[in-house]
Write an enzyme that holds these catalytic residues in place. Sequence first.
Site, short mmCIF file in Angstrom:
data_model
loop_
_atom_site.label_atom_id
_atom_site.label_comp_id
_atom_site.label_asym_id
_atom_site.label_seq_id
_atom_site.Cartn_x
_atom_site.Cartn_y
_atom_site.Cartn_z
N SER A 142 41.15 -13.75 -127.43
CA SER A 142 39.80 -13.70 -127.99
C SER A 142 39.31 -15.13 -128.13
O SER A 142 40.12 -16.07 -128.15
CB SER A 142 39.86 -13.04 -129.38
OG SER A 142 38.64 -13.23 -130.08
N TYR A 155 43.62 -11.53 -137.79
CA TYR A 155 43.19 -11.45 -136.38
C TYR A 155 43.29 -12.83 -135.73
O TYR A 155 43.80 -12.98 -134.61
CB TYR A 155 41.76 -10.92 -136.35
CG TYR A 155 41.22 -10.57 -134.98
CD1 TYR A 155 41.47 -9.33 -134.40
CD2 TYR A 155 40.43 -11.47 -134.27
CE1 TYR A 155 40.95 -9.00 -133.16
CE2 TYR A 155 39.91 -11.15 -133.03
CZ TYR A 155 40.16 -9.92 -132.48
OH TYR A 155 39.64 -9.59 -131.25
P1 NAD Z 1 38.49 -0.79 -128.83
O1 NAD Z 1 38.62 -0.38 -130.25
O2 NAD Z 1 37.38 -0.25 -127.99
O3 NAD Z 1 39.83 -0.49 -128.03
C1 NAD Z 1 41.09 -0.71 -128.59
C2 NAD Z 1 42.11 0.10 -127.82
O4 NAD Z 1 43.39 -0.11 -128.42
C3 NAD Z 1 41.84 1.61 -127.88
O5 NAD Z 1 42.23 2.20 -126.65
C4 NAD Z 1 42.79 2.06 -129.00
O6 NAD Z 1 43.16 3.43 -128.91
C5 NAD Z 1 43.96 1.14 -128.74
N1 NAD Z 1 44.87 1.00 -129.86
C6 NAD Z 1 44.55 0.66 -131.15
N2 NAD Z 1 45.68 0.68 -131.90
C7 NAD Z 1 46.69 1.03 -131.07
C8 NAD Z 1 48.09 1.22 -131.25
N3 NAD Z 1 48.69 1.08 -132.45
N4 NAD Z 1 48.82 1.62 -130.20
C9 NAD Z 1 48.25 1.80 -128.99
N5 NAD Z 1 46.95 1.63 -128.75
C10 NAD Z 1 46.18 1.24 -129.79
O7 NAD Z 1 38.48 -2.38 -128.87
P2 NAD Z 1 38.11 -3.50 -127.79
O8 NAD Z 1 36.98 -4.25 -128.36
O9 NAD Z 1 38.01 -2.95 -126.43
O10 NAD Z 1 39.38 -4.43 -127.92
C11 NAD Z 1 40.36 -4.57 -126.92
C12 NAD Z 1 41.04 -5.92 -127.07
O11 NAD Z 1 40.07 -6.94 -126.85
C13 NAD Z 1 41.61 -6.18 -128.47
O12 NAD Z 1 42.83 -6.88 -128.35
C14 NAD Z 1 40.56 -7.07 -129.12
O13 NAD Z 1 41.10 -7.87 -130.10
C15 NAD Z 1 40.11 -7.87 -127.92
N6 NAD Z 1 38.80 -8.49 -128.08
C16 NAD Z 1 37.68 -7.76 -128.30
C17 NAD Z 1 36.44 -8.40 -128.43
C18 NAD Z 1 35.19 -7.66 -128.64
O14 NAD Z 1 34.15 -8.30 -128.89
N7 NAD Z 1 35.15 -6.34 -128.55
C19 NAD Z 1 36.38 -9.79 -128.33
C20 NAD Z 1 37.53 -10.51 -128.11
C21 NAD Z 1 38.74 -9.85 -127.98
#
Ligand code: NAD
Length: 260
Positions: A142, A155
């Site tokens: 991130s 985080y």
């Molecule tokens: P999201 O909530 O849409 O997806 C998260 C995914 O992780 C889902 O498929 C969920 O079921 C799964 N998950 C959660 N807990 C779990 C567990 N214990 N075991 C297995 N699967 C699990 O979120 P996202 O925004 O797509 O995030 C995905 C990644 O990207 C994360 O690591 C997040 O930190 C990172 N990220 C997101 C953003 C953003 O702006 N959305 C920015 C930077 C980084």
Amino acid sequence: MLQGKTALVTGSTSGIGLGIATRLAAQGAHVILNGFGDHQAPQEAVQAAGQQHGVRTGFHGADLSKPAEIAELMAYAERDFGGVDILVNNAGIQFVAPVEDFPVEKWDAILAINLSSAFHTTRLALPGMKRKDWGRIINIASAHGLVASAGKSAYVAAKHGIVGLTKAVALETARTGVTVNAICPGWVLTPLVQKQIDDRAANGGITVEQARRDLLGEKQPSLEFVTPEQLGDLAVFLCSPAAQQVRGAAWNMDGGWLAQ
Ligand code: NAD
């Protein structure tokens, strides 16, 4: 480009993971999905993206906060797909509170899912990649892997941690065909961020639309969200021969967040 390879994308039932899984399938990789909630529709979408290449998709619902379930996931990948060539450590959760109020169980869960799970998948996938002398490990960190924001101690600690893990494993694999890199997205409009927008609207007594604009305006100079598909295309690049010497990078795609 990725025919014959198998990708495991953790947390791919939604958001960024689903975008990456779709793009890898479109390049011909077989894809194993993982995550909570409905997995049938995401799996069908990934399958459709890879149809022209005859890709296979699979699903395993391991809870990535549990090392024993991660071991089962990796055993499933070995048994049904002959191992993992492309490992995308993407599963993640968020919780926002000042550090002195941060619930201990939330701290533990964020560290387990956002950081330790990548250690476990990596240690279990790497021997097979080394045997084939080809592999790609892509850790979804991130912007918070490189800079901090208030209220996100767990985080930010986990994401800085995964950038460190990326560098250490990149050095350990530097003389092999396995590359290890991190992608550092800025804001992407997924359920994880929609919740923060909704909380901001509720707490500030403003509309969801205003909260969305405020959230972007605070950190992301482009004032536009990064998309899961754009991140998927960056992952595809990291899997390409052109990226063979991209090792240990923490590559931001963040609308200018980190340029400030
Ligand atoms: P999201 O909530 O849409 O997806 C998260 C995914 O992780 C889902 O498929 C969920 O079921 C799964 N998950 C959660 N807990 C779990 C567990 N214990 N075991 C297995 N699967 C699990 O979120 P996202 O925004 O797509 O995030 C995905 C990644 O990207 C994360 O690591 C997040 O930190 C990172 N990220 C997101 C953003 C953003 O702006 N959305 C920015 C930077 C980084």
